[in-house]
Design a protein around this motif. Structure first.
Motif, PDB file in Angstrom:
ATOM      1  N   UNK A  11       0.812  -1.220   0.000  1.00 47.47           N
ATOM      2  CA  UNK A  11       0.000   0.000   0.000  1.00 47.47           C
ATOM      3  C   UNK A  11       0.845   1.270   0.000  1.00 47.47           C
ATOM      4  N   UNK A  12       2.089   1.139   0.425  1.00 48.29           N
ATOM      5  CA  UNK A  12       2.960   2.304   0.507  1.00 48.29           C
ATOM      6  C   UNK A  12       2.865   3.051   1.829  1.00 48.29           C
ATOM      7  N   UNK A  13       2.006   2.593   2.739  1.00 46.51           N
ATOM      8  CA  UNK A  13       1.882   3.244   4.036  1.00 46.51           C
ATOM      9  C   UNK A  13       3.160   3.015   4.845  1.00 46.51           C
ATOM     10  N   UNK A  14       3.536   3.995   5.627  1.00 46.01           N
ATOM     11  CA  UNK A  14       4.667   3.813   6.539  1.00 46.01           C
ATOM     12  C   UNK A  14       4.175   2.993   7.721  1.00 46.01           C
ATOM     13  N   UNK A  15       4.865   1.909   8.026  1.00 44.48           N
ATOM     14  CA  UNK A  15       4.434   1.013   9.094  1.00 44.48           C
ATOM     15  C   UNK A  15       5.644   0.389   9.769  1.00 44.48           C
ATOM     16  N   UNK A  16       5.389  -0.163  10.932  1.00 41.94           N
ATOM     17  CA  UNK A  16       6.406  -0.916  11.654  1.00 41.94           C
ATOM     18  C   UNK A  16       5.734  -2.178  12.181  1.00 41.94           C
ATOM     19  N   UNK A  17       6.390  -3.314  12.014  1.00 45.35           N
ATOM     20  CA  UNK A  17       5.881  -4.576  12.534  1.00 45.35           C
ATOM     21  C   UNK A  17       6.390  -4.742  13.963  1.00 45.35           C
ATOM     22  N   UNK A  18       5.484  -5.040  14.868  1.00 43.22           N
ATOM     23  CA  UNK A  18       5.842  -5.313  16.257  1.00 43.22           C
ATOM     24  C   UNK A  18       5.440  -6.755  16.542  1.00 43.22           C
ATOM     25  N   UNK A  19       6.431  -7.575  16.889  1.00 45.10           N
ATOM     26  CA  UNK A  19       6.151  -8.967  17.236  1.00 45.10           C
ATOM     27  C   UNK A  19       6.301  -9.123  18.737  1.00 45.10           C
ATOM     28  N   UNK A  20       5.356  -9.829  19.338  1.00 49.48           N
ATOM     29  CA  UNK A  20       5.386 -10.058  20.778  1.00 49.48           C
ATOM     30  C   UNK A  20       4.815 -11.436  21.064  1.00 49.48           C
ATOM     31  N   UNK A  21       4.980 -11.885  22.262  1.00 46.24           N
ATOM     32  CA  UNK A  21       4.459 -13.191  22.651  1.00 46.24           C
ATOM     33  C   UNK A  21       2.967 -13.158  22.877  1.00 46.24           C
ATOM     34  N   UNK A  22       2.431 -14.255  23.367  1.00 45.68           N
ATOM     35  CA  UNK A  22       0.988 -14.347  23.620  1.00 45.68           C
ATOM     36  C   UNK A  22       0.535 -13.300  24.643  1.00 45.68           C
ATOM     37  N   UNK A  32       2.794  -5.044  25.725  1.00 42.25           N
ATOM     38  CA  UNK A  32       3.725  -5.770  24.856  1.00 42.25           C
ATOM     39  C   UNK A  32       4.128  -4.944  23.642  1.00 42.25           C
ATOM     40  N   UNK A  33       3.218  -4.077  23.192  1.00 43.25           N
ATOM     41  CA  UNK A  33       3.478  -3.252  22.008  1.00 43.25           C
ATOM     42  C   UNK A  33       4.094  -1.902  22.374  1.00 43.25           C
ATOM     43  N   UNK A  34       4.154  -1.606  23.671  1.00 40.15           N
ATOM     44  CA  UNK A  34       4.732  -0.353  24.125  1.00 40.15           C
ATOM     45  C   UNK A  34       3.871   0.868  23.842  1.00 40.15           C
ATOM     46  N   UNK A  35       2.545   0.688  23.901  1.00 41.12           N
ATOM     47  CA  UNK A  35       1.612   1.791  23.630  1.00 41.12           C
ATOM     48  C   UNK A  35       0.555   1.843  24.723  1.00 41.12           C
ATOM     49  N   UNK A  36      -0.226   2.906  24.725  1.00 37.95           N
ATOM     50  CA  UNK A  36      -1.364   3.029  25.640  1.00 37.95           C
ATOM     51  C   UNK A  36      -2.517   2.170  25.111  1.00 37.95           C
ATOM     52  N   UNK A  37      -3.401   1.760  26.016  1.00 39.63           N
ATOM     53  CA  UNK A  37      -4.560   0.956  25.622  1.00 39.63           C
ATOM     54  C   UNK A  37      -5.375   1.660  24.532  1.00 39.63           C
ATOM     55  N   UNK A  38      -5.528   2.980  24.637  1.00 40.84           N
ATOM     56  CA  UNK A  38      -6.312   3.729  23.646  1.00 40.84           C
ATOM     57  C   UNK A  38      -5.701   3.662  22.251  1.00 40.84           C
ATOM     58  N   UNK A  39      -4.402   3.390  22.164  1.00 34.42           N
ATOM     59  CA  UNK A  39      -3.720   3.338  20.868  1.00 34.42           C
ATOM     60  C   UNK A  39      -3.728   1.944  20.244  1.00 34.42           C
ATOM     61  N   UNK A  40      -4.198   0.954  20.978  1.00 34.58           N
ATOM     62  CA  UNK A  40      -4.435  -0.368  20.393  1.00 34.58           C
ATOM     63  C   UNK A  40      -5.815  -0.290  19.774  1.00 34.58           C
ATOM     64  N   UNK A  41      -5.871  -0.303  18.461  1.00 33.22           N
ATOM     65  CA  UNK A  41      -7.145  -0.141  17.768  1.00 33.22           C
ATOM     66  C   UNK A  41      -7.673  -1.518  17.382  1.00 33.22           C
TER      67      UNK A  41
END
Length: 153
Positions: A11-22, A32-41
């Protein structure tokens, strides 16, 4: 790479893959993703009729407002499909669903509160997330943006 990551790249969008465990909860996913709950969409699949679905993007600290969503779509009824149907119509298991690379490009509706933020979406596999700019995702996915959520209880 999986189908979601490949679709984001194409798509050409700027993105970053974040891999984490269960993870067992939204709060665990945010940590696990290093973000606030509100930023997990959350990407939620809703069914309007047979073979008519939408992807609905809602911040992690909110829930779909069914009355607002029904009014936006001009329908009296809608439902959430069971897990097997959701996988059949998106190609993804619950907990991994994303509009990127779905087997059908269903229309996307994004809650207005994600605008202007960096967000983390499901990445098409368990333990995989896509970090993207919400505004870029809205544009790339040609999402309709509206107030379609309520605070969690």
């Amino acid at each position: 790479m999986n189908r979601a990551v490949e679709a984001a790249a194409a798509s050409g969008i700027e993105y970053r893959v974040v891999e984490h465990g269960p993870v067992g909860s939204l709060a665990e996913a945010a940590a696990a993703r290093g973000v606030e709950v509100a930023d997990v969409v959350k990407t939620i699949v809703v069914r309007l009729a047979d073979d008519d679905y939408r992807f609905v993007l809602v911040p992690g600290d909110r829930v779909i407002s069914w009355p607002k969503l029904r009014a936006l779509l001009g329908v009296a009824r809608m439902s959430m499909p069971d897990a097997a149907t959701a996988k059949a119509v998106t190609g993804y298991e619950r907990g991994t669903i994303t509009p990127f690379g779905a087997t059908t490009a269903w229309p996307v509706i994004a809650d207005a509160r994600i605008r202007g933020r960096a967000i983390s979406l499901g990445g098409g596999a368990h333990g995989v997330a896509l970090s993207v700019g919400a505004d870029a995702a809205i544009e790339t996915l040609q999402a309709t943006v509206a107030d379609i959520s309520d605070p969690t209880d």
